[in-house]
Design a protein around this motif. Structure first.
Motif, short mmCIF file in Angstrom:
data_model
loop_
_atom_site.label_atom_id
_atom_site.label_comp_id
_atom_site.label_asym_id
_atom_site.label_seq_id
_atom_site.Cartn_x
_atom_site.Cartn_y
_atom_site.Cartn_z
N ASP A 1 0.83 -1.26 0.25
CA ASP A 1 -0.10 0.07 0.00
C ASP A 1 1.00 1.35 -0.08
O ASP A 1 1.39 1.63 1.11
N ALA A 2 1.08 1.79 -1.07
CA ALA A 2 2.12 2.85 -1.31
C ALA A 2 1.68 4.10 -0.50
O ALA A 2 2.46 4.80 0.16
N ASP A 3 0.44 4.33 -0.60
CA ASP A 3 -0.29 5.67 0.19
C ASP A 3 0.17 5.51 1.65
O ASP A 3 0.39 6.41 2.25
N ALA B 1 2.42 7.84 4.04
CA ALA B 1 1.82 8.41 5.26
C ALA B 1 2.69 8.17 6.28
O ALA B 1 2.83 8.99 7.14
N ALA B 2 3.42 6.94 6.68
CA ALA B 2 3.89 6.63 7.77
C ALA B 2 5.47 6.89 7.49
O ALA B 2 6.05 7.46 8.57
N GLN B 3 6.08 6.81 6.34
CA GLN B 3 7.72 6.93 6.39
C GLN B 3 8.05 8.12 5.27
O GLN B 3 8.90 8.60 5.04
N PRO C 1 7.53 15.69 2.41
CA PRO C 1 7.53 17.12 3.01
C PRO C 1 9.25 17.39 2.90
O PRO C 1 9.48 18.76 2.84
N ASN C 2 10.03 16.70 3.03
CA ASN C 2 11.38 17.01 3.08
C ASN C 2 12.19 16.80 1.77
O ASN C 2 13.48 16.64 1.94
#
Length: 303
Positions: free
Chosen positions: A22-24, A28-30, A54-55
């Motif tokens: 589950d790529a999404d 979301a986690a990583q 975000p980074n």
């Protein structure tokens, strides 16, 4: 490309998104942990993906075309990105010529003719089209377009082109519009970059301007050509034929083209040689090394 993945894995903390169940959920986690991204034409990078990273600081694009990237969103985030120019120029130009010669001389169609037993049954393969000495029009005279033109010189062709502006260092005739170029071409080869600015640059009007004996060859992006208009022109026999390596909705090919013997259909293989793909992989990794070593890319995209 397996060798690229292996090389990346040896030097970086690699997480292939296509291997995530589950790529999404994974992002979301990583997602906040990633600062670099490697992608290609097969993996679009849009604002939604960027939001989950975000980074992110750098993107290395495996390929010269970057129309799968949302450049505006990338620039807005201050992310730098690279591509792999030059190393795939010759193989893509070679493929354009292989396709052009194939469709003009009916090479693939003749091969099918033999395999079906038509020749052995006494049938005659129909006459085809000479290439040498004809008019070659090129839409997009960048690196690949110039390489295609140089090969055309060897066939004694009269070469003309259309691009954003005339280029002073070439001996070829310039046409201010793609329609004018099409009207003056026996072979119209598409080598323009993809993206929003060139979407349907080869429009219904451009296709209508092609002479009835003309062939269209596309080794650029499917989005550059109005595919529905091209299919109609081929089905209605308003042009002589086409050789296509790219399509509007890859890997889907318009069904109407599959039965046409005057159309050569290829599966987006312009750069698909072992030598070129390895050179692309090497340059992709070299860009990442340079960026993480001293903050610069070897082949940054700046336009």
């Amino acid at each position: 490309m397996r060798s690229l993945e292996a090389a990346l894995d040896a030097e970086f903390d690699l997480a292939p998104l296509w291997r995530q169940a589950d790529a999404d959920a994974f992002l979301a986690a990583q997602g906040a942990g990633f600062v670099g991204l490697v992608t290609s034409v097969w993996g679009p990078v849009d604002a939604a993906l960027l939001a989950r990273l975000p980074n992110l600081r750098v993107i290395a694009n495996f390929g010269v075309g970057y129309d799968a990237l949302d450049v505006a969103a990338i620039r807005a985030r201050g992310i730098v990105f690279s591509n792999t120019p030059d190393v795939l120029t010759d193989c893509t130009a070679d493929l354009a010529w292989a396709a052009l010669l194939d469709v003009a001389r009916g090479v693939s169609a003749a091969e099918r003719f033999v395999r079906r037993g038509d020749w052995a049954a006494g049938r005659r393969f129909p006459l085809q089209t000479r290439v040498s000495g004809k008019r070659l029009g090129i839409v997009g005279l960048g690196r690949i377009g110039r390489a295609i033109a140089r090969r055309g010189e060897g066939f004694g062709m009269r070469i003309a082109y259309h691009g954003r502006r005339p280029q002073a260092d070439v001996p070829y005739a310039y046409h201010a519009t793609p329609q004018a170029l099409a009207a003056d071409s026996d072979f119209l080869v598409i080598a323009a970059a993809g993206g929003a600015q060139t979407r349907h640059l080869v429009s219904r009007e451009v296709i209508a301007a092609l002479p009835p004996q003309a062939f269209l060859v596309n080794v650029a992006r499917g989005s550059v050509v109005d595919e529905a208009a091209l299919v109609a022109a081929l089905v209605e026999r308003r042009i002589a034929g086409a050789a296509l390596d790219v399509y509007a909705h890859e890997p889907q090919v318009p069904e109407a083209l599959l039965a046409l013997d005057n159309v050569v259909l290829l599966p987006h293989i312009g750069s698909a040689t072992r030598e070129t793909r390895q050179a692309m992989a090497d340059l992709t990794i070299a860009n990442l090394r340079a960026y993480f070593r001293d903050g610069r890319l070897l082949t940054p995209v700046t336009d």
